[in-house]
Design a protein around this motif. Structure first.
Motif, mmCIF file in Angstrom:
data_model
loop_
_atom_site.group_PDB
_atom_site.id
_atom_site.type_symbol
_atom_site.label_atom_id
_atom_site.label_comp_id
_atom_site.label_asym_id
_atom_site.label_seq_id
_atom_site.Cartn_x
_atom_site.Cartn_y
_atom_site.Cartn_z
ATOM 1 N N GLY A 84 16.572 67.382 39.905
ATOM 2 C CA GLY A 84 17.267 67.425 38.580
ATOM 3 C C GLY A 84 16.938 66.195 38.019
ATOM 4 O O GLY A 84 16.467 65.224 38.518
ATOM 5 N N GLY A 85 17.499 66.248 36.776
ATOM 6 C CA GLY A 85 17.075 64.850 36.098
ATOM 7 C C GLY A 85 16.322 65.149 34.974
ATOM 8 O O GLY A 85 15.929 63.901 34.042
ATOM 9 N N VAL A 86 15.664 65.976 34.793
ATOM 10 C CA VAL A 86 14.397 66.293 33.717
ATOM 11 C C VAL A 86 14.840 67.677 33.168
ATOM 12 O O VAL A 86 14.909 68.804 34.040
ATOM 13 N N VAL A 87 14.857 67.968 31.909
ATOM 14 C CA VAL A 87 14.969 69.036 30.871
ATOM 15 C C VAL A 87 13.553 69.330 30.597
ATOM 16 O O VAL A 87 12.906 68.560 29.744
ATOM 17 N N ALA A 97 17.060 63.271 31.852
ATOM 18 C CA ALA A 97 18.229 63.410 31.437
ATOM 19 C C ALA A 97 19.107 62.830 32.613
ATOM 20 O O ALA A 97 19.619 64.082 33.722
ATOM 21 N N GLY A 98 19.462 61.672 32.828
ATOM 22 C CA GLY A 98 20.090 60.935 33.882
ATOM 23 C C GLY A 98 21.465 60.597 33.700
ATOM 24 O O GLY A 98 21.848 59.904 34.738
ATOM 25 N N LEU A 127 13.728 58.713 37.060
ATOM 26 C CA LEU A 127 14.854 57.547 36.738
ATOM 27 C C LEU A 127 14.760 57.705 35.496
ATOM 28 O O LEU A 127 13.855 57.407 34.641
ATOM 29 N N ASP A 128 16.120 57.921 34.649
ATOM 30 C CA ASP A 128 16.499 57.815 33.253
ATOM 31 C C ASP A 128 16.253 56.238 32.933
ATOM 32 O O ASP A 128 17.208 55.463 33.057
#
Length: 277
Positions: A84-87, A97-98, A127-128
């Motif tokens: 998760g963490g990417v749209v 999206a962190g 990493l955002d």
């Protein structure tokens, strides 16, 4: 097939399967048909795969759903790793999206889609840069404390970033581009070896570029193998922490990939292949 213990307690066979090729080539949908994707996933597990790597933005969400349809209830010892963490909003539009609330929502959505009580390996897809690393990893630590994830992984980082992350929390795995012809992440691999961290190389087959290399082709012919099998065998011989998860939507290609675990490269083979990098 050799094994690796991710996080010290999740024993997997090192040659796994990745779901990215089950979706697309456009932004949304299954590549081919869902029945074929389900058949490939089931055959991978029948062949002994115990590490399936997926992500919430493959499809998006469709790869997770295919994993659930094909494999739930999950066999004992099968690790479903997700990210998760990417749209993703279109074919070539990816947005990091962190922020804590987004990471929490993504993780909980994956839990629901995958029908898991705990995600064994949850990886921060990127990493955002706009959110402190401590906040991003702190959110994952909170989710781990709540029993929603077991181990934390990172995707597409530098060795320096991994060192910084390890100051904040335990990291069980990394994913970076690494293959026979692209070894930019060698410093990261060295650090993973030193710290006992799994390295899941993406594009382990060079996105098809390895098939045209004459040295790889010559060694493949000597072993009665394909260049792709040699490329995967090289990864398995290269380092004990490398756990490639090649993806495909084709049953014959799946069989070919998994048969690479039986290829035994000689010292001379490895020297010639090492010289390509």
């Amino acid at each position: 097939m050799s094994t690796f213990s991710i996080g010290g307690d999740l024993l997997v066979r090192r040659l796994g399967y990745g779901t990215a090729q089950l979706t697309g080539p456009g932004y949304w949908g299954v590549r081919g048909d869902a029945r074929g994707a389900v058949a490939v996933l089931r055959r991978a597990v029948e062949r002994g795969v115990t590490l399936v790597d997926t992500a919430d933005n493959y499809g998006p969400s469709i790869a997770d759903e295919l994993v659930t349809e094909a494999l739930h209830p999950y066999a004992e010892g099968l690790l479903i790793a997700t990210k998760g963490g990417v749209v993703r909003t279109s074919d070539n539009a990816w947005h990091v999206a962190g922020r804590p609330e987004r990471l929490r929502a993504m993780c909980e959505a994956s839990l629901r889609r995958l029908r898991l009580g705990t995600i064994g390996l949850y990886q921060l897809h990127r990493l955002d840069p706009d959110v402190p690393m401590a906040e991003q990893l702190g959110t994952l630590e909170e989710l781990r404390a709540e029993g929603k994830i077991r181990h934390i992984g990172l995707d597409t980082i530098t060795a320096e970033q991994l060192e910084a992350a390890l100051e904040l929390t335990d990291i069980a795995s990394v994913q970076n581009r690494y293959n026979l012809l692209d070894r930019t992440s060698q410093p990261l691999l060295k650090l993973c070896e030193e710290r006992g961290i799994a390295f899941l190389p993406w594009f382990p087959l060079g996105n098809g570029s390895l098939t045209s290399d004459p040295v790889c082709a010559e060694i493949a012919a000597a072993h009665g193998a394909t260049p792709g099998q040699i490329a995967l065998a090289w990864l398995l011989h290269r380092s004990p922490v490398l756990c490639p998860t090649p993806g495909t939507g084709s049953l014959p290609h799946l069989e070919e990939n998994l048969d690479a675990a039986a290829v035994r490269l000689t010292d001379e083979d490895m020297s010639r292949l090492d010289a390509l990098g």
